[in-house]
Motif scaffolding. Structure first.
Motif, PDB file in Angstrom:
ATOM      1  N   LEU A 108     -20.542 -20.854  46.802  1.00 11.56           N
ATOM      2  CA  LEU A 108     -19.721 -20.889  45.584  1.00 11.56           C
ATOM      3  C   LEU A 108     -18.270 -20.508  45.898  1.00 11.56           C
ATOM      4  CD1 LEU A 108     -21.820 -19.641  42.536  1.00 11.56           C
ATOM      5  CD2 LEU A 108     -20.925 -21.917  43.000  1.00 11.56           C
ATOM      6  N   THR A 109     -17.690 -21.275  46.797  1.00 11.12           N
ATOM      7  CA  THR A 109     -16.289 -21.085  47.153  1.00 11.12           C
ATOM      8  C   THR A 109     -15.562 -22.423  47.071  1.00 11.12           C
ATOM      9  OG1 THR A 109     -16.814 -21.405  49.505  1.00 11.12           O
ATOM     10  CG2 THR A 109     -16.711 -19.133  48.697  1.00 11.12           C
ATOM     11  N   GLU A 110     -14.264 -22.347  46.817  1.00  9.66           N
ATOM     12  CA  GLU A 110     -13.437 -23.549  46.806  1.00  9.66           C
ATOM     13  C   GLU A 110     -12.957 -23.801  48.234  1.00  9.66           C
ATOM     14  OE1 GLU A 110      -9.997 -25.317  43.933  1.00  9.66           O
ATOM     15  OE2 GLU A 110      -9.508 -23.438  44.961  1.00  9.66           O
ATOM     16  N   VAL A 111     -13.386 -24.907  48.799  1.00  4.91           N
ATOM     17  CA  VAL A 111     -13.032 -25.256  50.171  1.00  4.91           C
ATOM     18  C   VAL A 111     -11.633 -25.864  50.239  1.00  4.91           C
ATOM     19  CG1 VAL A 111     -13.660 -26.707  52.148  1.00  4.91           C
ATOM     20  CG2 VAL A 111     -15.446 -25.635  50.753  1.00  4.91           C
ATOM     21  N   ARG A 112     -11.308 -26.666  49.235  1.00 11.65           N
ATOM     22  CA  ARG A 112     -10.037 -27.383  49.267  1.00 11.65           C
ATOM     23  C   ARG A 112      -9.631 -27.744  47.843  1.00 11.65           C
ATOM     24  NH1 ARG A 112     -11.713 -30.619  52.381  1.00 11.65           N
ATOM     25  NH2 ARG A 112     -10.825 -29.797  54.320  1.00 11.65           N
ATOM     26  N   ARG A 113      -8.337 -27.730  47.582  1.00 15.84           N
ATOM     27  CA  ARG A 113      -7.809 -28.229  46.313  1.00 15.84           C
ATOM     28  C   ARG A 113      -6.761 -29.292  46.623  1.00 15.84           C
ATOM     29  NH1 ARG A 113      -5.918 -24.056  41.748  1.00 15.84           N
ATOM     30  NH2 ARG A 113      -8.036 -23.303  42.280  1.00 15.84           N
ATOM     31  N   VAL A 114      -6.966 -30.476  46.100  1.00 18.16           N
ATOM     32  CA  VAL A 114      -6.107 -31.616  46.410  1.00 18.16           C
ATOM     33  C   VAL A 114      -5.265 -31.948  45.187  1.00 18.16           C
ATOM     34  CG1 VAL A 114      -6.013 -34.017  47.165  1.00 18.16           C
ATOM     35  CG2 VAL A 114      -7.855 -32.518  47.983  1.00 18.16           C
ATOM     36  N   ALA A 115      -3.947 -31.896  45.315  1.00 19.33           N
ATOM     37  CA  ALA A 115      -3.048 -32.271  44.230  1.00 19.33           C
ATOM     38  C   ALA A 115      -3.000 -33.780  44.099  1.00 19.33           C
ATOM     39  CB  ALA A 115      -1.652 -31.714  44.485  1.00 19.33           C
ATOM     40  N   LEU A 116      -2.895 -34.265  42.854  1.00 16.70           N
ATOM     41  CA  LEU A 116      -2.763 -35.694  42.578  1.00 16.70           C
ATOM     42  C   LEU A 116      -1.454 -35.934  41.833  1.00 16.70           C
ATOM     43  CD1 LEU A 116      -6.391 -36.607  41.423  1.00 16.70           C
ATOM     44  CD2 LEU A 116      -5.334 -37.105  43.633  1.00 16.70           C
ATOM     45  N   PRO A 117      -0.330 -35.976  42.532  1.00 19.78           N
ATOM     46  CA  PRO A 117       0.964 -36.170  41.865  1.00 19.78           C
ATOM     47  C   PRO A 117       0.991 -37.465  41.057  1.00 19.78           C
ATOM     48  CG  PRO A 117       1.255 -35.562  44.170  1.00 19.78           C
ATOM     49  CD  PRO A 117      -0.196 -35.857  43.996  1.00 19.78           C
ATOM     50  N   GLY A 118       1.489 -37.377  39.837  1.00 18.41           N
ATOM     51  CA  GLY A 118       1.595 -38.551  38.989  1.00 18.41           C
ATOM     52  C   GLY A 118       0.319 -38.955  38.297  1.00 18.41           C
ATOM     53  N   ALA A 119      -0.776 -38.273  38.573  1.00 17.43           N
ATOM     54  CA  ALA A 119      -2.046 -38.570  37.918  1.00 17.43           C
ATOM     55  C   ALA A 119      -2.214 -37.622  36.737  1.00 17.43           C
ATOM     56  CB  ALA A 119      -3.208 -38.422  38.893  1.00 17.43           C
TER      57      ALA A 119
END
Length: 373
Positions: A299-310
């Motif tokens: 229960l950990t966040e491995v990665r957070r990916v930004a989606l610019p313009g979305a």
């Protein structure tokens, strides 16, 4: 003028006719010339089915590069927006189903071979949100996301999809948004968005087994409303995960409803999807403009990916290999929504496509043989 040798003239017509032996060979020769065996069925590329709420359409995309293959209209009322909302593909890949949320809430059934409409069922509900199927593909569970009920109990429609008949329509809780069926086909986790609860239903009897708070009791000092929205089960059906739009987290529960942990994600998480092998979860963070990749074991966040313009990421589905996540974003009234493919391991955006407006649900159909287009 004499016909070319080997062709016969049809009496009285002046036209020629191919000898029977040659006539049987021509389709074979054409098939070989096109590089396909005459006995091999036609195959289609992996597809995405994406709902466009403001245009009353479903867009069919090639999952490999985002090319729009077809647009299917669900526009029954030309002057109104009825909002195609939830979409799913049957386990055997032969049909796909989509809900129309407003006006006359409806479940639509299509063949994947040619995307042909084969039936639709009007539901006696104020609304219709996501649609989920049992593992055998025999029944659909459709939550009535009735926010206009202001806290009144609402229903989950249970439909036999073979003949599109309603099997049951029990009252469950206020404004359920998602009724997620576990992989064993025994239980259904229902997110109750207006009462900050989760209900567990029995698939066979359609009865509610238990209802419990999504988090600490509502009267806890300083507690924010959780607003549970969507759920995903572990592959073995022992645990499920729920996005909490109000507190920007994902909470885990046992199949009996016992809390098993919490992980923070981006703001306002919407849909959540798990890989087939159970090693990861992907969450679309609606107000955060991002996607979270989670390790369900820790229960950990491995990665957070930004989606610019979305603007407003909403829907998410994972390919069977667990390598690519497909994410939709809603857009605004004056700007398009769209979809993107993310490499889960690296976070790299493989492709993105503007398509639809209020682009909500997404479903994946793998490459398969078909007799049609």
């Amino acid at each position: 003028m004499r016909p070319w040798r080997g062709w016969a003239v049809r009496p009285g017509t002046g036209t020629t006719r191919m000898p029977r032996r040659l006539a049987t060979l021509v389709p074979l020769l054409l098939t070989v010339a096109c590089g396909r065996s005459p006995d091999r069925p036609k195959e289609h590329a992996p597809r995405l089915y994406i709902t466009s709420g403001f245009t009353d359409e479903v867009h069919v995309l090639d999952a490999r590069d985002g090319t729009v293959l077809r647009t299917v209209s669900l526009d029954r009322r030309r002057t109104e927006t009825d909002e195609p909302h939830g979409v799913t593909v049957a386990p055997d890949g032969r049909h796909w189903y989509v809900t129309l949320a407003h006006g006359h809430p409806t479940l639509w059934k299509y063949e994947t071979d040619g995307d042909r409409l084969v039936g639709r069922l009007e539901l006696d509900l104020p609304g219709a949100a996501r649609v989920e199927l049992t593992p055998d593909g025999g029944r659909a569970f459709i939550a009535d996301y009735w926010r206009g009920g202001l806290g009144k109990e609402s229903r989950v429609a249970i439909v036999d999809v073979h003949d599109l008949t309603v099997a049951a329509m029990p009252l469950v809780c206020p404004a359920p948004h998602h009724a997620a069926v576990d992989p064993t086909g025994i239980s259904v986790a229902v997110t109750c968005s207006l009462s900050d609860e989760i209900a567990l239903m029995d698939v066979g009897s359609a009865t509610t087994l238990t209802r419990f708070p999504a988090g600490p009791e509502p009267d806890t000092a300083g507690a924010a409303p959780y607003t549970p929205m969507n759920a995903a089960w572990s592959p073995d059906g022992t645990r499920f995960y729920v996005t909490m739009a109000g507190t920007s987290e994902v909470r885990a529960f046992s199949r009996t409803g016992d809390p098993e942990g919490t992980v923070a994600v981006g703001r306002g998480p919407a849909q959540i999807a798990g890989s087939v092998d159970g090693r990861l979860l992907v969450v679309a963070n609606r107000r955060g403009g991002s996607v979270s990749v989670l390790d369900p074991a820790t229960l950990t966040e491995v990665r957070r990916v930004a989606l610019p313009g979305a603007t407003f990421p909403h829907g998410v589905v994972i390919d069977p290999a667990g390598e690519i996540a497909y994410v939709t974003w809603e857009g605004r009234v004056d700007e398009p929504g769209g979809a993107a493919a993310l490499d889960i391991g690296s976070g790299k955006v493989l492709w993105r496509r503007e398509v639809g407006v209020l682009t909500l649900g997404v479903a994946y159909l793998g490459a398969r043989a078909t007799d049609g287009s």
